[in-house]
Scaffold this motif. Structure first.
Motif, PDB file in Angstrom:
ATOM      1  N   GLN A 169      16.622  31.696   6.611  1.00 45.77           N
ATOM      2  CA  GLN A 169      17.090  31.467   5.427  1.00 45.77           C
ATOM      3  C   GLN A 169      16.462  30.177   4.444  1.00 45.77           C
ATOM      4  OE1 GLN A 169      19.136  33.814   3.996  1.00 45.77           O
ATOM      5  NE2 GLN A 169      18.387  32.696   2.183  1.00 45.77           N
ATOM      6  N   THR A 170      16.082  29.194   5.327  1.00 46.56           N
ATOM      7  CA  THR A 170      15.735  28.005   4.728  1.00 46.56           C
ATOM      8  C   THR A 170      14.231  28.359   4.153  1.00 46.56           C
ATOM      9  OG1 THR A 170      16.876  26.333   5.787  1.00 46.56           O
ATOM     10  CG2 THR A 170      14.920  25.587   5.116  1.00 46.56           C
TER      11      THR A 170
ATOM     12  N   ASN B 260      14.599  30.529   1.208  1.00 46.41           N
ATOM     13  CA  ASN B 260      15.098  29.755  -0.111  1.00 46.41           C
ATOM     14  C   ASN B 260      13.859  28.851  -0.833  1.00 46.41           C
ATOM     15  OD1 ASN B 260      17.598  30.847   0.651  1.00 46.41           O
ATOM     16  ND2 ASN B 260      18.403  28.915   1.452  1.00 46.41           N
TER      17      ASN B 260
END
Length: 211
Positions: A38-39, A42
């Protein structure tokens, strides 16, 4: 998140040593950088966004290296020789930079395109800059020359172009996987003579730019 971003870019660059960009997996990069997937998304939005950021970082590091060498306390001809030698040595060791400088991309490397018109801007400022797309070879020449200031811009541009001629048609074989050389001494005498000639013209000619 700057540290995570740099760690992910480092992981992507390291992965290219062993496999082509098409075989690089986002999940593997997240694991190597010790961040969540997810990072990763992002920060970059997609694999294409990561490719744009990787290429943009390479261009920025190149221009910063030129600035650093030109700011050194040395005679102008020695600084331009140092810039030319450094460009050749760094391009020999860094395939993405070599592709940026020459426009000669291959299937192993990411060759990102700018984001499509009308796309939503990335939430991360650094990514918005990267999403504009990689600079063209001519833009990098002009930006490097501008680093020398108005008085030496034309001489710096010629020094950069001489270096790029060695990158395109090297006198010695270049191994894309080799470590960055500490110097490029075989070309120093010729480089010095040519650049000294450039500087003698530069100081007597009213022309400040090279077409």
């Amino acid at each position: 998140m700057a540290n995570a971003r740099e760690a992910l870019l480092d992981a992507a660059l390291a992965a290219l040593v062993h496999r082509p960009w098409s075989a690089v997996r986002m999940a593997d990069l997240a694991t190597a950088a010790r961040v969540s997937r997810q990072t990763l998304y992002n920060e970059f939005g997609s694999k294409e966004g990561l490719a744009r950021a990787l290429v943009r970082r390479e261009a920025d590091a190149y221009l910063q290296g030129v600035r650093t060498l030109l700011a050194a306390p040395a005679p102008p001809e020695r600084k331009l020789v140092a810039v030319a030698e450094w460009i050749v040595a760094r391009a020999a060791a860094r395939p993405i930079l070599r592709a940026l400088l020459t426009g000669a991309w291959n299937e192993r490397l990411p060759q990102p395109r700018p984001v499509r018109p009308g796309a939503r801007p990335a939430p991360v400022p650094a990514q918005r800059r990267a999403d504009a797309g990689p600079p063209a070879p001519g833009e990098l020449v002009a930006e490097a020359a501008a680093c020398a200031g108005e008085g030496w811009a034309a001489g710096c541009e010629l020094a950069v172009r001489i270096a790029l001629s060695h990158v395109v048609a090297p006198a010695l074989p270049m191994n894309p996987q080799c470590a960055e050389p500490e110097s490029w001494s075989p070309m120093t005498p010729t480089m010095t003579r040519v650049i000294e000639t450039i500087l003698s013209v530069e100081t007597t000619s009213p022309r400040k730019t090279i077409p």
